[in-house]
Design a protein around this motif. Structure first.
Motif, short mmCIF file in Angstrom:
data_model
loop_
_atom_site.label_atom_id
_atom_site.label_comp_id
_atom_site.label_asym_id
_atom_site.label_seq_id
_atom_site.Cartn_x
_atom_site.Cartn_y
_atom_site.Cartn_z
N VAL A 85 38.90 38.35 59.07
CA VAL A 85 38.84 38.40 57.53
C VAL A 85 37.68 37.10 57.37
CG1 VAL A 85 39.88 38.04 55.60
CG2 VAL A 85 40.96 39.21 57.21
N PHE A 86 37.87 36.00 57.83
CA PHE A 86 37.15 35.00 57.91
C PHE A 86 35.89 35.17 58.04
CE2 PHE A 86 34.53 32.09 60.51
CZ PHE A 86 34.28 31.05 59.68
N TRP B 274 35.57 49.19 71.21
CA TRP B 274 36.54 48.03 71.70
C TRP B 274 37.92 48.68 71.10
CZ3 TRP B 274 34.76 43.48 73.70
CH2 TRP B 274 35.52 42.37 73.86
N ASP B 275 37.91 49.20 69.82
CA ASP B 275 39.33 49.62 69.02
C ASP B 275 39.73 50.95 69.47
OD1 ASP B 275 39.29 47.37 67.80
OD2 ASP B 275 37.98 48.20 66.10
N PHE C 297 41.75 39.92 71.17
CA PHE C 297 40.54 39.62 71.06
C PHE C 297 39.91 40.38 70.21
CE2 PHE C 297 36.21 38.40 71.60
CZ PHE C 297 36.08 36.98 71.93
N PRO C 298 39.60 39.91 68.86
CA PRO C 298 39.13 41.24 67.89
C PRO C 298 37.75 41.90 68.18
CG PRO C 298 38.87 38.99 66.84
CD PRO C 298 39.76 38.83 68.28
N SER C 299 37.84 43.01 67.80
CA SER C 299 36.32 43.72 68.15
C SER C 299 35.17 43.21 67.23
CB SER C 299 36.49 45.34 67.71
OG SER C 299 36.80 45.40 66.60
N ASN D 9 43.46 46.36 58.26
CA ASN D 9 42.85 47.23 59.27
C ASN D 9 42.58 46.46 60.66
OD1 ASN D 9 42.52 49.69 57.83
ND2 ASN D 9 40.82 48.72 56.90
N SER D 10 42.68 45.19 60.51
CA SER D 10 42.44 44.26 61.87
C SER D 10 43.93 43.83 62.28
CB SER D 10 41.66 43.03 61.37
OG SER D 10 40.47 43.18 60.72
N GLY D 11 45.00 44.27 61.74
CA GLY D 11 46.29 44.11 62.41
C GLY D 11 47.04 43.00 61.51
N GLY D 12 46.66 42.37 60.34
CA GLY D 12 47.35 41.66 59.73
C GLY D 12 48.69 41.98 59.14
#
Length: 524
Positions: free
Chosen positions: A22-23, A189-190, A203-205, A331-334
Motif C-alpha cells: 500500500v505504501f 509470484w502470486d 515477501f510481496p510480489s 488484495n495484498s493480504g491486509g
C-alpha cells in the motif's frame, strides 16, 4: 471466537507485507494529488502519513486506508487560486475536521447504510476501470498526466481516451519493458503454487516487481542509453539534506483568516465531499473484507475528523478513506489495522531517511501493481454476477460505471445513487396494495387490500387506480392489516368516497373507520 489480539498475531506477517504494498502505491498518488491540488508537494505526503497512522489507529475499520483523495483536489486547487494562500486553506481543513466530528456525534454516518449495493459495486468496478485506463500512459512512458487525477477531463483540455491515443503514438519503450516485466513477476509470484512456499507468502510480489524495475532502470543507464528513463518517469519525492530541512517541508494554518466567509465555504465543501467519499469507501471496504466485518460509520467520521484536524495543523491536504488503497490493502493480504498503520509508518520513515532511494522507483512498476488491483475490481465475473440479478441491479451498476468513467467519482455516486433510488421508489410505488376482481350474481366487485406501510410515495398509484374504477361498480378498500397509512392516502380515499355517489359506485371501507383512522395514523 477469535479475539482482536489473536487476529493481530495471526495476520501480522501478511499485514506487514500488505502495508508495504500500500505504501508503494500510495506514495506516487500522494505526490500526484498534491500537484493536482496546486498545494506544496509535501502536503500529500503529510496526509498519507496522518491517514495511515492517526486515522488508522482511531478508525473502527480493520482494512480502510485513508489519505489525500483526488475528489477533493479540485476544491483545494480552486481555493488556492482564489485565496492565494495555502496557509489560509489549512484553516478550512481544520474546520472541516471539526465539522466531521460533529457529524459523527449526531450519527450522520448512518446515511451510509442507505447506499444501494448496486451503486457500491458499480463504484468499485468503475474505480478498477479508471485505474487501468489512467495507468496506461505511465505504463508506456508518458507522464504528463498527474497521478491520482480520476476525472475524465483534464485541465489541459485532454481527456482519458485522448491521452491514451497520444500515449500509443509516443510509446516509451524503457517504461513499457519495465511494465511488462513487473506484470509478469506479480502474476507468477502470486500463483497458488508459489504461495505454498513461505518466502513467497511473506515477501510481496509488488516489492519484488519494484526491485526488479529499479535493477532494469540501472541496467539501461549502463548498457541501453536509448531506453534510459527521464526524471518524470520516476518517483519524485522532495529530498531534505538534514532533519531541519525536512521539518521545513511542513506548513501551519493562518488562523487570522478564520473569520473569512470564504474559509467557511471551503470547509463545508471539504466536509461534504470528504465525508461522502469516506462513507462510500467504508461501505465498499466492508464488502471487500473477507471476514465481512461491519464498520461503525459514525466512528469513522470522527476518526477522519481528527485526522483532518491533525493534517491541517501541520500542512496536509484533506483526508478521506480511499477505495483504491483499501482495495490494494485487501488484495495484498491486509486483514487488520496493522497494515494501514504500517503503510503510514513506512511512509514517514522512508520520506525522512531514504528519499533518494525512493526516487529510483520507476512509475511503470507501480502502474503494473495498479493494473492488477484494477483488474480484481472490474473483472468479468463481477459484471456477470450483477447481470444475472436482473435489470434493477444491473442498470444502476452499469450507469454508475459509465458516469464515473466519463466524469468523476462524486458525480458517479450522485447519478448511480439516483438511478438505484428510482428503482426502489418505483417498486414502492407499485407495492402499496393488492387487488382482485370478483363477480357474484352479476355484480362486479373490486377488493383492494392495502399494504402494511402505505406512504405518500404511493399516492399517484392509488389515485390512478381509483380513477379507473368503472361506473356501477362495488369497491372494497381493506386497511385492516395496515400499520401505517399516510394522511395523504386518507385524503385520496375521502375524495373517492365523495365522488363515488356520482358514478353509482358502492364503496365499503374495512379497518378505515374514523376511530381506526386515528389509531392507524398515530401508530406511524
Amino acid at each position: 471466537m477469535e479475539t482482536n489480539t489473536t487476529s493481530y498475531k495471526k495476520h501480522f506477517k501478511t499485514d506487514l507485507s500488505a502495508g508495504l504494498v500500500v505504501f508503494l502505491i500510495a506514495l506516487p498518488l500522494c505526490l500526484g494529488i498534491s500537484l493536482a491540488s496546486g498545494a506544496p508537494l509535501f502536503a500529500g505526503i503529510i496526509s498519507g502519513i496522518v491517514g495511515g497512522i492517526v486515522v488508522g489507529f482511531l478508525s473502527g475499520s480493520s482494512i480502510n486506508v485513508s489519505g489525500p483523495a483526488a475528489s477533493v483536489a479540485l476544491v483545494i486547487y480552486t481555493a488556492v487560486q482564489t485565496l492565494g494562500s495555502y496557509e489560509a486553506i489549512l484553516v478550512a481543513v481544520v474546520l472541516a475536521g471539526i465539522f466531521q466530528i460533529i457529524l459523527g456525534y449526531i450519527k450522520a454516518g448512518t446515511v451510509a447504510y442507505f447506499f444501494p449495493n448496486a451503486m457500491i459495486k458499480g463504484i468499485l468496478a468503475s474505480i478498477g476501470l479508471v485505474l487501468i485506463l489512467k495507468q496506461i500512459p505511465h505504463a508506456l512512458g508518458i507522464n504528463k498526466v498527474f497521478e491520482g487525477v480520476e476525472s475524465f477531463n483534464q485541465a489541459d483540455g485532454s481527456n482519458t481516451f485522448s491521452t491514451i491515443v497520444y500515449t500509443l503514438q509516443n510509446i516509451g519503450w524503457g517504461s513499457t519493458i519495465i511494465t511488462l516485466v513487473s506484470l509478469a513477476i506479480i502474476i507468477l509470484w502470486d500463483r497458488p503454487q508459489m504461495k505454498k512456499m513461505v518466502f513467497f507468502q511473506f515477501f510481496p510480489s509488488a516489492l519484488a516487481a519494484v526491485i526488479a524495475a529499479i535493477g532494469l532502470s540501472a541496467l539501461y543507464n549502463f548498457y541501453f542509453p536509448e531506453l534510459v528513463l527521464g526524471a518524470d518517469n520516476l518517483v519524485q519525492l522532495p529530498s531534505a539534506a538534514n532533519f531541519g530541512e525536512f521539518f521545513g517541508f511542513f506548513s501551519f494554518p493562518d488562523f487570522s483568516q478564520i473569520g473569512n466567509p470564504q474559509i467557511i465555504t471551503i470547509a463545508l465543501s471539504i466536509t461534504f465531499i470528504a465525508s461522502l467519499e469516506t462513507l462510500l469507501s467504508t461501505e465498499a471496504g466492508d464488502k471487500l473484507d473477507p471476514y465481512k466485518r461491519k464498520t461503525s460509520t459514525n466512528r469513522e467520521l470522527k476518526a477522519q475528523g481528527i485526522g483532518n484536524i491533525v493534517a491541517g495543523l501541520i500542512g496536509g491536504l484533506p483526508i478521506t478513506a480511499v477505495i483504491v488503497r483499501t482495495s490494494a490493502n485487501v488484495n495484498s493480504g491486509g486483514r487488520t489495522k496493522t497494515a494501514t498503520i504500517t503503510h503510514g509508518l513506512i511512509m514517514l520513515v522512508c520520506v525522512a531517511l531514504i528519499p533518494t532511494i525512493l526516487n529510483l522507483i520507476p512509475l511503470a512498476a507501480l502502474s503494473a501493481v495498479l493494473f492488477v488491483v484494477g483488474y480484481k475490481l472490474t473483472s468479468y465475473p463481477i459484471y456477470k454476477s450483477v447481470f444475472v440479478q436482473g435489470k434493477k441491479q444491473f442498470l444502476p451498476f452499469i450507469i454508475t460505471i459509465v458516469t464515473v468513467l466519463f466524469t468523476d467519482l462524486i458525480t458517479g455516486i450522485i447519478v448511480g445513487g439516483t438511478v438505484a433510488v428510482f428503482f426502489v421508489l418505483r417498486d414502492n410505488y407499485k407495492n402499496a396494495y393488492l387487488y382482485n376482481k370478483v363477480s357474484h350474481e352479476g355484480e362486479e366487485k373490486t377488493i383492494i387490500k392495502l399494504a402494511e406501510e402505505v406512504t405518500f410515495l404511493n399516492k399517484a398509484d392509488i389515485m390512478l387506480f381509483l380513477d379507473h374504477i368503472p361506473n356501477n361498480h362495488t369497491v372494497v378498500i381493506d386497511g385492516s392489516k395496515s400499520i401505517f397509512i399516510h394522511p395523504d392516502i386518507y385524503d385520496i380515499i375521502d375524495d373517492f368516497e365523495q365522488g363515488a355517489q356520482y358514478k353509482n359506485i358502492k364503496l365499503e371501507l374495512i379497518g378505515l373507520t374514523d376511530r381506526n383512522k386515528s389509531k392507524v395514523f398515530w401508530v406511524g
